[in-house]
Structures are given as C-alpha cells and as structure tokens.
Design a protein around this motif. Structure first.
Motif, PDB file in Angstrom:
ATOM      1  N   HIS A  67      29.776  36.242  34.842  1.00  0.00           N
ATOM      2  CA  HIS A  67      29.761  35.093  33.950  1.00  0.00           C
ATOM      3  C   HIS A  67      29.262  35.535  32.584  1.00  0.00           C
ATOM      4  O   HIS A  67      28.560  36.547  32.456  1.00  0.00           O
ATOM      5  CB  HIS A  67      28.795  34.016  34.457  1.00  0.00           C
ATOM      6  CG  HIS A  67      29.308  33.217  35.613  1.00  0.00           C
ATOM      7  ND1 HIS A  67      30.504  32.546  35.597  1.00  0.00           N
ATOM      8  CD2 HIS A  67      28.752  32.968  36.836  1.00  0.00           C
ATOM      9  CE1 HIS A  67      30.673  31.913  36.757  1.00  0.00           C
ATOM     10  NE2 HIS A  67      29.641  32.166  37.518  1.00  0.00           N
ATOM     11  N   ASP A 109      33.856  29.880  33.553  1.00  0.00           N
ATOM     12  CA  ASP A 109      33.243  29.955  32.233  1.00  0.00           C
ATOM     13  C   ASP A 109      34.092  29.151  31.257  1.00  0.00           C
ATOM     14  O   ASP A 109      35.330  29.210  31.301  1.00  0.00           O
ATOM     15  CB  ASP A 109      33.182  31.401  31.752  1.00  0.00           C
ATOM     16  CG  ASP A 109      32.121  32.202  32.470  1.00  0.00           C
ATOM     17  OD1 ASP A 109      31.114  32.522  31.840  1.00  0.00           O
ATOM     18  OD2 ASP A 109      32.315  32.504  33.672  1.00  0.00           O
ATOM     19  N   PHE A 146      28.736  28.030  31.852  1.00  0.00           N
ATOM     20  CA  PHE A 146      29.439  28.388  33.071  1.00  0.00           C
ATOM     21  C   PHE A 146      28.834  27.607  34.226  1.00  0.00           C
ATOM     22  O   PHE A 146      27.710  27.103  34.144  1.00  0.00           O
ATOM     23  CB  PHE A 146      29.390  29.895  33.352  1.00  0.00           C
ATOM     24  CG  PHE A 146      28.048  30.414  33.821  1.00  0.00           C
ATOM     25  CD1 PHE A 146      27.624  30.240  35.137  1.00  0.00           C
ATOM     26  CD2 PHE A 146      27.220  31.105  32.963  1.00  0.00           C
ATOM     27  CE1 PHE A 146      26.404  30.739  35.581  1.00  0.00           C
ATOM     28  CE2 PHE A 146      26.002  31.604  33.390  1.00  0.00           C
ATOM     29  CZ  PHE A 146      25.586  31.414  34.700  1.00  0.00           C
TER      30      PHE A 146
END
Length: 771
Positions: free
Chosen positions: A189, A316, A290
C-alpha cells in the motif's frame, strides 16, 4: 526335536522383531484462538526423536508399543508435557497455551528444540509468527509483515516510496506471494510504505529464498506463503488500534458450537480527512488513503473433514481535486477442503481466484479519459500428504491456473478517441509435482522432488511475426477463443540435504530450478503500481533460474542463540531489459521494445539471532552482487541490475524493561542502488540533449535509518486489555534519497543534481486494545 526347537525360537524371534508399530497423529492448536500451529515441535523424550507439524498443524509419529512422554513446543507458547500409552493407532490433538510474556518465568518456560536452525532440511527460509513481527518498530506504528522480512539477510527493497521486494538478486516480479494459496500481485500500500497484509489477520508466514519445495512453482527467486488465522471457536472477541493516520478493527467468534468460527478484520488510513482543513479548495476535494478487509470462516464437518473460506480485498485511492483520480488494488478468495483418510494419508483441495487491477481517470474541463488494466487468475489445486513410515514423508499433487491478462484500455468522450484497447491475452498454467523427505540416517536427511510445469497460450489472440531485428511486424496470425497456439513445457528438479554434525551444528546444501512464465514490464527503475503483467509469447521465452546454496548452522547455549552463514549462486536465463526510450504503455507490440539476455547473482548471508530472554533480536548482513548481460545494452558488457545492493545490514533489538514497558529498535544500512545518470549534455538543432554513457554505472547515495518504539502495557481490566505504542520512524532524520533531479541552476545556469527525499523524522502514537 532339536530342529523343532530351533524352528520354534526362530519363529518367535521373527514375530518379536516384526511386532507392529503404531501411528500417533493429530493437530497441534492454539488453546485460546483454536487455530493450527504450523511448525510446532512434537518430541518423544524416551527415544530422543520427534517431528514437526505441517502448515495445517498436522503431525505424525510411528512408534512401537509402549508408554512415552510427549513434549510439544512452539515459539510463544508454554511447553506441553503429556504421557501417552501407545497400544494402538491414536488420534491425539495437542492444545498449547500462550506464554505470559509479562512474567519472569518466560525465560525458563519456553524450551525450544533445534529444528528450525539445525535439523530441518529447509534452508534459506524465514519463518515468523505475529508475536515476533509485532515487536519490530515500523512507520506510523503499523505492524508490517513484508517490511519486517526486509530486515532479514538476502531480502531487500530499493528505498522509501517504491514498491517491490527483491530476494537474492531477483526482480520484484520473481516472487510468488500467496495468502491462503491465492496469488497476490502487488503486496504493498501507499507506494511501498505499508504491507497489503493486516497483521491482525495473519497467523504466520514463511519465505523460501532457496531450496523451494516442489509444490511451489511459477516464480524464479522466492515464495512468500502467508496464512490467515482462524477465528476463536470458544467466545466472541476483538482487537484493534487507533493511530494518527490509520485505524483497524478485528472481530471473531464462533458461529456453530465447537464446529465453526469466523474472523473479519479491516483497516483504513484517513490522512485525506485532514485535507478538509486546507484553505485550498482543490486540496479539500482530494483523496489519499488505502483500506483493506480480511475475512475467514472455518467449519469442522467431521473428525476427518474441515472446510474454510477466506478472502482479502485491499485498495489504494489517490485523487487531486476533480481533475485526476488513480486507484489500484488486490482481491482474493480461497475455498479449502482438508480430509484425513487415516493416520498416514491426508489431502487438501483448494479453489482460489485472484484479481489485480488499476484505473486512472482524467477530467480536463469538458473532456474525460479513463484508463484500465489488470490481471485475473483462477486456480484449482490438490495436495496430498503421505507418511508411509518414519523415514519417508511424501507430498504430491497438481494444479491448474487460468490467467486473464487485461491489457491497457481507455475510453473517453473526445471525438475520434472514444475507445481503444490493447488486445487481451489468456493462458493456462499447469503443474504436477512429487517430493520426498527421506531420513537416510540419524545424521543425514534428504529432500528431493521434481515439478513439471506447462504453459499454454490460448486465444482469442493476434500473434505477430517480426523481422530479424524485431523492429517491424512482418505478419499477423489470428486464433479463436480457447485455441492453443503456443506451449512451453519443462521440468524443475529440487534437492536439499542436511548433515547433522552434532545437536548444535549442521551443514545444509540445496539446488533448485524454477521456471517463470509471467513478466512485469516497467518504465521505472523500481516497481510501481501501474506496471504491466504480460505472459510469455512466441518471442518472450520463460525465465529459467538455477540456484545452488550451501550453509553452516550453529546454535549456542541450549539453542538460545542461532547463527548461520549461507552462500549462494543463481543463474537466470531469458532476462528482460528495455531499449533506450522504450514505450511499454499502450503498446500492442511490446515485443519490439524488449531485449533479452542472462543474469546472475551471488552472495553471502550472515545471521546471529537471540531467541529468548528479556533482550532478544538479531543482526543480519548480506554481501551480494546482481548482474545482467544483454545484447544491445551497455555495449554488450555486464552491468548491475536496478536493485543491486552490495552491502545490506540490519540490527533489530527488543528489550522487556518491566511488566509494563517494552523497547524495540532497528537500524538498517544499505549501499545505494545503481542508476543511469547523464554524463553530460549537448545541443542539437537548437535543443539540449542529455548524453548517457554506461547502463547503471552510477549509484544513489547509501541508505540508512533508525526506528524506535516504546510500548506501554496497561493493567488488564477484566476481559479488556489495552496498550500504547510510541514510535519514531527515521529517528536521526536521515535525508534518504527518493530521486535525483537534474536541473538548471537559476543563478549560474549550470546543471546541478538535486536530491529529493520523502520523509525526514516521523513520530506516531497508536492505542491498541483487545477484549
């Protein structure tokens, strides 16, 4: 009569020596949360031998009749001692209770065996449970599965702000990452600052850097096998945390008495909420966050059958005002059925689906453009586990995968550019394997096997023919849906051996061949979420990797300290690099931009680890090279890969100050990664053009950083328990480079190199709780 007596005693002796052995088997489980403990040790005191539970917590030993003392151990749990009378085949489960780390007795209660470092046939592996991972300080106080792995020898990243995991000189696409047997294509992420795996939902993980078992295939460099934990079958419970930029919550409990359990875990960052405080309207309408969601449900059908359903979804999102929005994410699900036929044979069948996609939206006044791409994989596999006797442990099975490569496409409201797409590609990937762990003698154990992989390219598809230099298309062939138009087939032998010098010393060697039929194409020097996955083709050949490893392993002070030294050499065929100025995005004939050659990597890895006591942790050091030789690049001379780091050092320490306070710290240092910089510039037809010499002949500045954290454990209040974590990322504010920008000095007019860094020092506070 004398002959009859001799015959009688001979028969009695034969019957005595042929007396039947019995099998004791079962599951080793966590006593509180009721999940299986993979790698738990089951040791029989009287014969001074034992075994270890597999990934499903299943163990098996074969014994002659008698009474035995079983000692069952697992890191983070109290040792269990149990007397067992073996007079028939037994199904015997063991339940371990977690150690109370706040008590001084933890130093003497947690007896460990030497399997992980000395006697196991596995080498070049990293195995961690969440208790170990959660003690390492990371960014914003978030437990991070993958970033913790980069603190181990042979596992690297390229720095802040880049996704990617690089193992022993291999590329980021050469890692097979699984969560409950489903493939995860992008495990990060926020541009690599966070792992895609929520630590609250993870049970344990194992990383294979070499000596990869034959049940795994499809990637060259490593396998990361992540297992989600099962829910609590006894009672409803939960845990979570609230931090400065993210929060998480996990709920679990039974849904059928003594048979079924569930767990659901979610996490989200909310840095974008602070943008609402900005006086800038564009920033107030922007997004940056995210989120991810894990779930798992287990149900026991009978004493011999168990099913589970698990899934992961993470994404994300980044957007600036109403003009630009970009999103990418993974989604996986797995359905698993395990069946025990008898004490010697059981099998597991798994169906899974994985999806990775990204999309980009541009809104430019009255005009809008949307770009999309991704990959989806369906997988069916079955694995059999057979232990015919105490000297052989046989595993075999097969798998079939269907890959749907959704190549880049876009749609818009611009006249003449309403729709466009690169034709998608489809493929089938098959694998069949067998492996045997063979105890040759008390000192020598072999693990040998073979995997046969096959990759079919199937229609619908357009297949291009090229001229000799692969710059121009000479012909085009069309294939219908489901029609196989190209097949790659090849064996992958695997072999590893362990020789035990004595209970504290051993030598291990391994060899494995891996084949990879998927490639990740990237215009950047490090991985990025918008990179493109493509299969092999009539031009792009499978990557083939051969790796040889050897190591010496030594334990000290009754296995309190583990040390190891490993050396390796890896040869990689059919490696890809790109022509200068290559256009990879939205190119239907991407083969024209690719160049092929070979690569090799070698190195030495050193690890010293203290497993027990109030002070524990490890020191790792890696000395390595990763090189490429590709015709058409660097005048045909070898050059370092984009992710080579010659020196890599990690120091990790945890100290239990008292029953309330714990300190953790880590320090890392790595040589800067290779990079291609302009060596000068010249003017041509009124334009200034950069002049480049060799590929990757410069290096970024070295990378180093220190992180620290303090954890305060509040006194328990009934079932509710909480703690505070105070951490600092990059304690001494090192200006680590994100990129080097070349620009003209406004005063002198000369070109200068300007280093750009993402973060200096980042403090964070997180409140964690469970009930």
């Amino acid at each position: 009569m004398k002959k009859l007596y001799i015959l009688f005693f001979t028969l009695c002796s034969a019957i005595s020596f042929a007396q039947e052995n019995y099998t004791v088997s079962g599951i080793v489980k966590d006593g509180e949360l009721d999940f299986e403990l993979s790698g738990a040790g089951v040791y029989i005191q009287e014969i001074k031998k034992g075994t270890y539970a597999n990934e499903g917590g299943f163990y098996k030993v074969v014994l002659p009749p008698g009474t035995y003392t079983f000692r069952v151990t697992s890191f983070g749990y109290d040792t269990l001692w149990q007397k067992v009378n073996v007079d028939k085949d037994l199904n015997l489960d063991f339940t371990l209770q977690g150690e109370d780390f706040m008590l001084e007795e933890v130093e003497v209660a947690g007896e460990r065996t030497n399997n992980n470092n000395i006697t196991s046939t596995e080498m070049s592996t990293v195995e961690m449970d969440m208790a170990e991972i959660q003690s390492v300080p990371v960014l914003f106080g978030e437990t991070d599965v993958i970033r913790t792995l980069t603190l181990m020898p042979g596992v690297q990243t390229t720095g802040d702000g880049f996704t990617g995991l690089f193992v022993r000189g291999g590329g980021t696409d050469q890692n097979l990452i699984l969560v409950d047997d489903a493939v995860v294509y992008n495990p990060f992420h926020l541009l690599g600052f966070f792992s895609a795996f929520n630590g609250d939902a993870v049970r344990d993980l194992k990383l294979y850097k070499a000596g990869v078992p034959s049940l795994y295939g499809g990637r060259l460099s490593s396998v990361l096998d992540v297992r989600m934990r099962s829910g609590n079958k006894e009672r409803f419970s939960g845990n979570g945390g609230i931090g400065l930029i993210s929060s998480r919550l996990t709920l679990e409990g039974p849904f059928a008495q003594d048979k079924g359990s569930f767990i659901i875990s979610g996490r989200r960052t909310y840095a974008d909420l602070f943008l609402n405080l900005s006086p800038n309207e564009s920033l107030r309408n922007s997004t940056l966050h995210f989120y991810d969601l894990n779930f798992k449900a287990d149900y026991t059908l009978s004493d011999k059958d168990r099913v589970s359903l698990s899934g992961y979804y993470g994404r994300d999102v980044f957007g600036y005002s109403d003009n630009f929005r970009m999103g990418w994410g993974n989604a996986t699900s797995s359905l698993r059925w395990s069946h025990i036929y008898n004490s010697k044979l059981h099998h597991t069948t798994t169906l899974s689906v994985s999806n990775y996609d990204y999309n980009i939206n541009f809104n430019l006044g009255d005009f809008g453009i949307e770009l999309n791409s991704g990959i989806r994989t369906y997988n069916a596999k079955t694995d059999w586990d057979w232990q015919p006797n105490k000297k052989h442990h046989v595993r075999f099975g097969f798998s079939t995968m269907y890959h749907d490569f959704r190549m880049p496409s876009f749609s818009s409201n611009i006249e003449g550019l309403e729709e466009a797409a690169v034709p998608s590609r489809n493929a089938l990937e098959h694998g069949v394997y067998i492996q045997n762990d063979h105890v040759i003698s008390p000192r020598l154990t072999l693990s040998y096997g073979i995997r046969l992989s096959m990759f079919n390219l199937i229609g619908p598809s357009e297949v291009y023919g090229f001229d000799e230099g692969r710059r121009n298309v000479t012909d085009t062939s069309f294939y219908n849906r489901g029609e196989v138009y190209h097949t790659y087939l090849g064996p992958e032998p695997r072999l590893s051996a362990t020789y035990i010098i004595d209970p504290e010393n051993s030598i291990k060697v391994s060899y494995n061949r891996m084949r990879q039929h998927l490639h990740l194409l990237s215009n950047s020097s490090a991985a990025f979420p918008l990179d493109l996955w493509v299969p092999v083709s009539n031009v792009i050949s499978p990557q083939i990797g051969d790796q040889v490893s050897a190591g010496y392993f030594r334990n000290f002070k009754e296995n309190m300290y583990e040390t190891s030294v490993e050396v390796y050499y890896k040869d990689m065929q059919n490696q890809i690099d790109y022509r200068s100025g290559a256009n990879l995005f939205f190119n239907p004939i991407v083969e024209t931009e690719l160049l092929f050659g070979r690569g090799w990597a070698y190195g030495a890895e050193f690890l010293v680890k203290k497993r027990k006591g109030r002070l524990n942790g490890w020191i790792s050091y890696t000395l390595s090279r990763s090189l490429r030789l590709i015709e058409g690049i660097n005048e045909g001379n070898p050059y370092p890969s984009n992710f080579e780091r010659i020196h890599d050092i990690s120091v990790v320490g945890n100290y239990q100050i008292n029953n309330k306070w714990q300190f953790s710290g880590s320090w890392v240092y790595a040589t800067g990664t290779p990079v291609t910089f302009p060596a000068g510039r010249y003017t041509y037809e009124g334009r200034t053009v950069n002049f480049y010499t060799g590929r990757n002949e410069y290096r970024m500045p070295s990378y180093h950083r220190m992180d620290v954290s303090f954890t305060y454990q509040r006194p328990r209040e009934g079932r509710f328990n909480s703690s505070w974590n105070f951490s600092v990322y990059n304690l001494y504010a090192r200006h680590n480079p994100f990129l080097i920008d070349f620009r003209e000095n406004e005063q002198t007019g000369e070109m200068e190199a300007v280093q750009v860094a993402l973060f200096r020092i980042i403090p964070s506070v997180t409140w964690n709780f469970n009930f």
